[in-house]
Structures are given as structure tokens and as C-alpha cells.
Write an enzyme that holds these catalytic residues in place. Structure first.
Site, mmCIF file in Angstrom:
data_model
loop_
_atom_site.group_PDB
_atom_site.id
_atom_site.type_symbol
_atom_site.label_atom_id
_atom_site.label_comp_id
_atom_site.label_asym_id
_atom_site.label_seq_id
_atom_site.Cartn_x
_atom_site.Cartn_y
_atom_site.Cartn_z
ATOM 1 N N PRO A 138 32.838 -0.196 -1.832
ATOM 2 C CA PRO A 138 32.399 -0.702 -0.530
ATOM 3 C C PRO A 138 31.537 -1.957 -0.646
ATOM 4 O O PRO A 138 30.729 -2.085 -1.563
ATOM 5 C CB PRO A 138 31.588 0.465 0.050
ATOM 6 C CG PRO A 138 32.019 1.672 -0.708
ATOM 7 C CD PRO A 138 32.363 1.183 -2.078
ATOM 8 N N CYS A 139 31.717 -2.846 0.311
ATOM 9 C CA CYS A 139 30.835 -4.009 0.445
ATOM 10 C C CYS A 139 29.660 -3.682 1.361
ATOM 11 O O CYS A 139 28.538 -4.092 1.106
ATOM 12 C CB CYS A 139 31.607 -5.199 0.998
ATOM 13 S SG CYS A 139 32.931 -5.769 -0.086
#
Length: 217
Positions: A138-139
């Protein structure tokens, strides 16, 4: 454009579109060109904080490649946790079914209903046993919800943030998520603040951004 290293800016924007234009302008003019761990060339500005005062009007910038139908689908997946396209993960899955165990959005809603001044209404996406072993991680890392001055305000932390390609969609989805949480809690949605540790533009978007930021102060 500058080549010297600079870190940290705070921007107060009126709308999502305003936030996008001003963020792109900062990265374009003050970011540094680097090659990332995947071999992509990016222009990066570190620790960019943008406070959006009204993220509910002018949500879709004219220049974004995202149309309203795609944005609505993105927001739906973020809120519901569905993964209809069989991605390795979605933010919605991490928020609504973290590690197959916790619906963090339900937790946030219950926490704020029980204690409106709580500082614990937080949802995270990072799962250490999973994300330390895979390539796609995930960013968006953390969503923090707080009720202050009669409204729920959202602060979101991104470890890595594709400003050219993803910022409009991210913020459209987050604004819809904040409206959803506010409705369930029974209060009004407020501001959204994004903190982007690596705010960057990929080289394939440089020409597009060059045209967008003309005239942006």
C-alpha cells in the site's frame, strides 16, 4: 525547476482540484529527480502536507484522466472493501477486513460514537507479516478521523504518492469515505489533510504536468 534538495511544505487549498494543481506545481518546481527502486525516473518532493478546506465541491480536476464513473467505482471499493477486479489488495479490503480480522471503519465509527473527542479513531493498511514479503504494497498507510468543532476531519498519510496519476482519485475516494463515516456517526464531514512523504511525478507525466501548472501560483 530546482535541482537542490528541499524538504517540507504546508499548503492550504480550497478544493481537491486546487490541492492537485498546487501540489503538482511544488513538485515540478522544487522536486528533485531520482531513480526509484523499480528503475522509474521520478521528480520527488518529500513531506508535502496539503489541507483541503472543502473537499466536496470541485472534486474532479478537468485535466485528470479519471472520469466520474471510474471515480465512483474507486470510491465504492474504498468504502465497501470489495475487490471485483481481483487486485492483489485494495485499500478498501485493508480498511474493512484488515488481515482478515478487523473492520477498521466500523471501529472508527463506533469509537467516535462512544467518545467524540477520541484520538484513537485510526485505520491502517500496512500488514507487516504480508507487506514485508511482497512487491505490491500500500501507498496509503493511515487514515486518522477526529471530531473537532462539530465536524469529522480526516488526516491521511501516504508513504508514496503518485501525484500525477493517482492524487485526484485518492482524494475523491477519501472525500466519499469521510462523508460515509460522518453520516454513520451523525455529524458533518470536515477537512481532509494529506501528508505525502514521497510526493512524486513519474517521467511519463512530466509533459502533462508542464501544461497543467502553467499559471498556477
Amino acid at each position: 525547476m530546482e535541482d537542490r534538495f528541499e524538504i517540507g511544505r504546508i499548503v492550504r487549498a480550497k478544493t481537491i482540484s486546487d490541492a492537485w494543481y498546487r501540489g503538482l506545481n511544488i513538485i515540478r518546481n522544487h522536486g528533485q529527480v531520482i531513480t526509484d527502486e523499480r528503475g522509474s525516473q521520478i521528480r520527488e518532493f518529500m513531506d508535502l502536507m496539503i489541507i483541503i478546506e472543502d473537499p466536496y465541491t470541485d472534486r474532479i480536476p478537468h485535466e485528470t484522466a479519471w472520469n466520474e464513473e471510474r471515480l465512483e467505482e474507486y470510491a465504492k471499493q474504498l468504502i465497501s472493501g470489495e475487490n471485483t477486479q481481483d487486485f492483489e489488495y485494495t485499500y478498501g479490503q485493508r480498511l474493512r477486513n484488515w488481515h482478515g480480522k478487523v473492520d477498521q471503519i466500523d471501529y472508527v465509527i463506533e469509537k467516535l460514537q462512544q467518545n467524540p473527542t477520541s484520538r484513537r479513531a485510526i485505520a491502517v493498511t500496512w500488514i507487516p507479516p504480508v507487506d514485508t514479503k511482497v512487491n505490491e504494497v500500500p501507498c496509503m498507510m493511515l487514515d486518522d478521523f477526529k471530531i473537532r468543532d462539530g465536524k469529522i476531519h480526516l488526516t491521511t498519510l501516504f508513504r508514496s504518492h503518485d501525484f500525477g496519476g493517482a492524487y485526484p482519485a485518492n482524494l475523491y475516494g477519501l472525500s466519499k469515505l469521510l462523508e460515509y463515516v460522518a453520516d454513520k456517526v451523525g455529524t458533518k464531514p470536515g477537512t481532509i489533510t494529506t501528508i505525502s512523504i514521497s510526493a512524486h511525478i513519474y517521467d511519463h507525466d512530466w509533459d502533462m504536468v508542464e501544461n497543467i501548472v502553467k499559471g498556477v501560483n
